[in-house]
Motif scaffolding. Sequence first.
Motif, PDB file in Angstrom:
ATOM      1  N   THR A  62       9.078 -34.024 -50.962  1.00 39.65           N
ATOM      2  CA  THR A  62      10.189 -33.075 -51.073  1.00 39.65           C
ATOM      3  C   THR A  62      11.428 -33.504 -50.279  1.00 39.65           C
ATOM      4  O   THR A  62      12.423 -32.790 -50.267  1.00 39.65           O
ATOM      5  CB  THR A  62       9.743 -31.689 -50.584  1.00 39.65           C
ATOM      6  OG1 THR A  62       9.265 -31.790 -49.234  1.00 39.65           O
ATOM      7  CG2 THR A  62       8.629 -31.142 -51.475  1.00 39.65           C
ATOM      8  N   THR A 113      14.873 -34.894 -49.156  1.00 33.56           N
ATOM      9  CA  THR A 113      16.143 -35.019 -49.885  1.00 33.56           C
ATOM     10  C   THR A 113      17.217 -35.606 -48.959  1.00 33.56           C
ATOM     11  O   THR A 113      18.022 -34.861 -48.383  1.00 33.56           O
ATOM     12  CB  THR A 113      16.608 -33.660 -50.427  1.00 33.56           C
ATOM     13  OG1 THR A 113      16.683 -32.710 -49.341  1.00 33.56           O
ATOM     14  CG2 THR A 113      15.646 -33.132 -51.486  1.00 33.56           C
ATOM     15  N   ASN A 149       9.787 -38.781 -56.386  1.00 36.97           N
ATOM     16  CA  ASN A 149      10.897 -38.137 -55.690  1.00 36.97           C
ATOM     17  C   ASN A 149      11.886 -39.154 -55.139  1.00 36.97           C
ATOM     18  O   ASN A 149      13.104 -39.059 -55.357  1.00 36.97           O
ATOM     19  CB  ASN A 149      10.373 -37.272 -54.544  1.00 36.97           C
ATOM     20  CG  ASN A 149      11.496 -36.701 -53.699  1.00 36.97           C
ATOM     21  OD1 ASN A 149      12.502 -36.196 -54.213  1.00 36.97           O
ATOM     22  ND2 ASN A 149      11.361 -36.799 -52.386  1.00 36.97           N
TER      23      ASN A 149
END
Length: 276
Positions: free
Chosen positions: A98, A100, A128
Amino acid sequence: LAAQCFTDYLRTHRFMLGAYLCTLKLLNQRTKPIRILYAGTGPYATIVLPLLYLFSDEEISITAIEINNDSYVAASHLIRKLEKEKYFDSFLLTDAITYTPNTEFDIIISETMDKALTREPQLAIFSNLINYLSPAGHLIPECIKVDLVASSIYLEKDVPYYCFDDTETRQVNQKHRQFIDNVICADRQFFEMHKLIPNQSLLLKTVKTSNIKRNLNELIFITEVKVFDNVVLLEDDSTLTKKYICYSFTEMDKGKEFDLHYLNNGSPRIALAHRS
């Protein structure tokens, strides 16, 4: 458990070598520093340790992330004891699936995998992080290939021990195998084409078994890891590339079609099932 990976010496050496060669190649092609993202450092930040002594902090800049608190604390402590903090832009306790970041990276390294892409979330992590790879950047490993073969486990030779370059055993076992199909080549193109969704499956292939020889009763996944360029891990070079028996079948099964899905959940793996 993460620390035990250090003893898988061919795996450790080849990931270190691949990271070094990739960094060297990019330094010869572009303006420094080379921006490296290392996802899943474990307690020793093993793969990038040689880079801290082979390059200057003006040539490389590392962002490191680790999800396990104990490993994060240990790796952070090690970097401080080695007095190599200046090489690190940041060292974060976070989930690579997750994460970013607000920048792109020239090299993205993650070695969070097991044989036949079981157990560990390597694909979810790269699914991702591919969003933050520069256009001319590289994933390490560059490609994870899993093939499906038919064999008879009773005809195959077992390796004397793993983590050893055992060409003889590979040659012996190859004589008893029948190649069925490539299941996946998880490289940059794969991750750019397929977005993995949590708790959903991705159909990889449909395979036929009608031509399998009568004496071959097992289906086996064979894993090969291309770390970078010609730096590879072949079958049984590492625990990452041990064969994985995925199905044992009878004569009644032969001729049927099987779907192979990648399950992107808490127990990631390639699953094989009769096609409905």
